[in-house]
Design a protein around this motif. Structure first.
Motif, short mmCIF file in Angstrom:
data_model
loop_
_atom_site.label_atom_id
_atom_site.label_comp_id
_atom_site.label_asym_id
_atom_site.label_seq_id
_atom_site.Cartn_x
_atom_site.Cartn_y
_atom_site.Cartn_z
N THR A 28 -41.83 -38.88 -0.48
CA THR A 28 -40.46 -38.97 -1.01
C THR A 28 -39.78 -37.63 -1.17
O THR A 28 -38.65 -37.58 -1.60
CB THR A 28 -40.48 -39.64 -2.39
OG1 THR A 28 -41.23 -38.82 -3.27
CG2 THR A 28 -41.10 -41.01 -2.34
N SER A 29 -40.48 -36.55 -0.83
CA SER A 29 -39.85 -35.25 -1.06
C SER A 29 -39.87 -34.35 0.17
O SER A 29 -39.20 -33.34 0.18
CB SER A 29 -40.55 -34.52 -2.21
OG SER A 29 -41.91 -34.32 -1.88
N GLN A 58 -33.17 -41.52 -2.82
CA GLN A 58 -32.91 -41.13 -4.21
C GLN A 58 -33.74 -39.94 -4.65
O GLN A 58 -33.49 -39.35 -5.69
CB GLN A 58 -33.19 -42.33 -5.15
CG GLN A 58 -34.66 -42.72 -5.28
CD GLN A 58 -35.10 -43.72 -4.22
OE1 GLN A 58 -34.58 -43.69 -3.12
NE2 GLN A 58 -36.03 -44.58 -4.57
N TYR A 59 -34.77 -39.56 -3.84
CA TYR A 59 -35.62 -38.43 -4.21
C TYR A 59 -35.24 -37.15 -3.46
O TYR A 59 -35.93 -36.16 -3.58
CB TYR A 59 -37.10 -38.77 -3.96
CG TYR A 59 -37.62 -39.73 -5.00
CD1 TYR A 59 -38.08 -39.27 -6.22
CD2 TYR A 59 -37.61 -41.09 -4.77
CE1 TYR A 59 -38.54 -40.14 -7.18
CE2 TYR A 59 -38.06 -41.97 -5.73
CZ TYR A 59 -38.52 -41.50 -6.94
OH TYR A 59 -38.97 -42.37 -7.89
N GLN A 78 -38.91 -48.25 -0.51
CA GLN A 78 -39.17 -47.00 -1.20
C GLN A 78 -40.59 -46.54 -0.95
O GLN A 78 -41.47 -47.33 -0.71
CB GLN A 78 -38.93 -47.18 -2.70
CG GLN A 78 -37.44 -47.24 -3.05
CD GLN A 78 -37.24 -47.49 -4.50
OE1 GLN A 78 -38.05 -48.13 -5.13
NE2 GLN A 78 -36.15 -46.96 -5.04
N ARG A 122 -36.00 -38.01 -11.17
CA ARG A 122 -36.14 -37.99 -9.70
C ARG A 122 -35.90 -36.59 -9.15
O ARG A 122 -36.61 -36.13 -8.25
CB ARG A 122 -35.15 -38.98 -9.09
CG ARG A 122 -35.52 -40.44 -9.28
CD ARG A 122 -34.38 -41.33 -8.81
NE ARG A 122 -34.79 -42.72 -8.76
CZ ARG A 122 -33.94 -43.74 -8.54
NH1 ARG A 122 -32.65 -43.48 -8.36
NH2 ARG A 122 -34.38 -44.98 -8.49
N GLY A 126 -38.48 -34.41 -7.04
CA GLY A 126 -38.12 -33.92 -5.71
C GLY A 126 -38.16 -32.40 -5.63
O GLY A 126 -38.44 -31.84 -4.57
N ALA A 133 -40.97 -33.81 -14.72
CA ALA A 133 -40.78 -35.17 -14.21
C ALA A 133 -41.67 -36.15 -14.98
O ALA A 133 -41.23 -37.26 -15.33
CB ALA A 133 -41.11 -35.20 -12.72
N GLU A 149 -38.93 -48.99 -11.91
CA GLU A 149 -38.68 -47.69 -11.27
C GLU A 149 -39.35 -46.52 -11.99
O GLU A 149 -39.93 -45.63 -11.34
CB GLU A 149 -37.18 -47.44 -11.16
CG GLU A 149 -36.83 -46.28 -10.23
CD GLU A 149 -37.31 -46.51 -8.80
OE1 GLU A 149 -37.68 -45.51 -8.16
OE2 GLU A 149 -37.33 -47.67 -8.35
N GLY A 153 -41.99 -43.87 -10.29
CA GLY A 153 -41.81 -42.42 -10.31
C GLY A 153 -42.95 -41.70 -11.01
O GLY A 153 -43.40 -40.64 -10.55
N THR A 157 -45.61 -38.94 -9.53
CA THR A 157 -45.80 -37.64 -10.20
C THR A 157 -47.28 -37.39 -10.49
O THR A 157 -47.80 -36.29 -10.24
CB THR A 157 -45.01 -37.61 -11.51
OG1 THR A 157 -43.62 -37.89 -11.23
CG2 THR A 157 -45.12 -36.25 -12.18
#
Length: 571
Positions: A28-29, A58-59, A78, A122, A126, A133, A149, A153, A157
């Motif tokens: 996601t990053s 979103q990330y 996602q 987020r 990211g 986070a 969500e 997340g 992390t």
């Protein structure tokens, strides 16, 4: 497919299988790579790259929009976090907690303040600000537990922090709160792979693939299927692997690599004929592709059509421009011909391979093997000498050269080459063959003690009738008749040749085991009525048992067949 080529194909597959530590997440990053399961290129596994922001925009710290199909918000596409840094201590094995049987209540909508906190969390994830986070996601979970969500997340992390136990818990909560989303089982599968729980990983990736099928974006479906395929390779479930790769091909019909991997999996699953259309489709688009041409040949061999395989290889050799590629095709042709008993044609094919690629040590070694099959020992020696010159650190080539020298009676040179092979620390099979050469050469030079030692080591790791035969002869020469009998009995058990049976009878006679020796010799003279030595030994066993009349009859038979020792025994 021949055993040699099946091993090559399986080795290629296993070499491309990711280890648990290398298993990637749905990132996601940053862009990540997912290893293919079957095909490798230029010395390493090929990769398929996915844009992380395309999977979970979103990330993205820069907030840029997705460039293709995206799974935004709480949608099915996602993805999970960047690969976590290696932990300094192994994570304990974990299993997902049992899901509650209570009905899942709908989530409470986020407040405006909570949405702002989620955006901050987020962004921190990211941007690699993992402790921040973690704190933000944990605060959201405390305020609004039923929202999936923050669990997602926080799981990402904790993965990035190397906390597999904590991540496992959060993804399990995600599964309970949003059972329709594939991210939960997928990332639980990643954790299972990292912890070596491969059966769990296989099951979880399968669940994720089912949830993503037809709902998530193509890139997300593809990445989940790649992870599933990797575990199917590990489990060697080639039928299931074929089905998974067929899904991948359906998602991207223009992916030639995926199409070829599917064909490979089908061959390994015993579905060679089914693999032909796909393999020919690959060749239609890439006519000079050597691996596809080799696979076509293997398929035809597997179908009992070696002549068709040879013609396909000849056609492929005409399509490639590189001498090294032609050599590979010609060597496979040599293998097919040799397996069909056409050793002369196989030698010519291997010779052509060495001409196409004069630096290919393996081609010269294969030529040497084929010449040995035709009893062309001088030619085999010349080919091995070229192979050892090109690849002086290959123990197998030195061992092969030593064996040829032994067959030529060059005992001192055979010992020298065997010693060179041993200095290179060969694998077990080559080591056993090298020790055999050492033992036989020592026996021929009258060094029976060293011969017995080397041959014992050889048969201990690679039992063979010939190895036990020479071990028995060495023990006999040392007057160790019991040891000789034991070794020769093993030789007869593995391959009851007349020579082994006769030597066993001789050892039993020397050990005063007359009845056993007589039984073996009676069978031998029945099979070989003109074997004068067997008749002579039979006469001796009968005389040792005080049956002189029978003994003289056996000795007379041996004498009449020209056995001089039998004539002396009759006087």
């Amino acid at each position: 497919m021949t055993q040699r080529n099946l091993k090559v194909l399986l080795g290629l597959l296993l070499a491309a299988t990711p280890t648990a530590a290398a298993q990637t997440l749905l990132d996601t990053s940053a862009a990540v790579s997912v290893q293919n399961t079957l095909q490798q290129s230029q010395g390493g596994p090929m990769t398929v790259n996915f844009d992380a922001c395309n999977l979970a925009p979103q990330y993205c710290p820069d907030g840029r929009p997705p460039t293709g199909e995206a799974a935004s918000g709480q949608g099915a596409g996602q993805a999970a976090a960047s690969p976590a840094p290696a932990s300094t201590t192994p994570a304990p094995a974990t299993t997902p907690p049992a899901a509650t049987s209570a009905p899942v209540l709908p989530p409470v909508p986020f407040t405006t303040a909570q949405e702002a906190t989620l955006a901050q969390a987020r962004a921190a994830l990211g941007g690699g600000q993992l402790p921040q986070a973690r704190g933000l996601f944990e605060s959201l979970i405390a305020q609004n537990y039923r929202q999936p969500e923050p669990h997602f997340g926080l799981g990402l992390t904790l993965l990035a922090l190397g906390n597999l136990k904590g991540a496992n818990f959060e993804f399990t909560q995600l599964v309970a709160l949003a059972p329709e989303r594939p991210e939960g089982p997928y990332n639980l599968g990643v954790i299972a792979s990292r912890e070596g729980r491969y059966a769990d990983a296989l099951r979880l990736y399968g669940e994720a693939a089912g949830l993503a099928r037809g709902k998530a974006g193509v890139a997300t479906q593809r990445q989940i299927l790649e992870a599933l395929a990797a575990e199917q390779v590990r489990a060697r479930d080639f039928a299931a692997l074929s089905a998974t790769l067929a899904e991948i091909v359906t998602l991207d019909p223009n992916d030639v690599e995926a199409q070829f991997r599917l064909a490979q999996a089908q061959v390994l699953a015993g579905q060679g004929a089914a693999a032909l259309p796909g393999t020919y489709a690959v060749l239609e688009r890439q006519p000079a592709r050597v691996d596809a041409a080799l696979l076509v040949a293997d398929i035809y061999v597997g179908q009992g059509l070696p002549d068709r395989a040879v013609r396909e290889l000849d056609a492929a050799a005409g399509r490639v421009a590189n001498g090294g590629d032609r050599a590979l095709l010609l060597l496979r042709k040599a293998d097919v011909l040799a397996a069909s008993g056409e050793t002369r044609a196989a030698v010519f094919a291997a010779q052509d391979a060495t001409r196409e690629d004069s630096r290919n040590a393996g081609a010269f070694a294969r030529l040497a093997e084929l010449r040995s099959l035709r009893n062309d020992r001088p030619g085999a020696l010349a080919a091995y000498q070229k192979a050892t010159t090109l690849a002086p650190k290959n123990a197998a080539y030195w061992a092969g050269q030593a064996a040829v020298r032994l067959a030529l009676g060059q005992n001192a040179e055979a010992v020298r080459d065997a010693a060179q092979a041993l200095r290179l620390k060969p694998e077990a099979g080559t080591l056993a063959r090298t020790q055999f050469v050492q033992g036989v050469a020592a026996y021929r030079q009258g060094q029976y003690g060293p011969a017995r030692t080397a041959l014992r080591s050889s048969v201990a790791s690679l039992p063979s009738a010939e190895g036990y035969l020479w071990l028995g002869l060495s023990a006999y020469a040392l007057k160790d008749y019991a040891g000789a009998g034991t070794a020769l009995a093993e030789s007869v058990k593995l391959d009851p040749t007349p020579m082994a049976r006769q030597n066993l009878a001789s050892a039993l006679l020397a050990a005063a085991r007359y009845a056993e020796a007589e039984a073996i010799l009676r069978g031998l003279v029945s099979d070989q009525p003109k074997n004068s030595e067997a008749w002579y030994l039979l006469g001796l066993t009968q005389r040792a048992q005080s049956r002189e009349a029978e003994a003289r009859q056996s000795l007379k038979t041996a004498a009449n067949l020209g056995n001089t020792r039998a004539k002396g025994a009759l006087k």
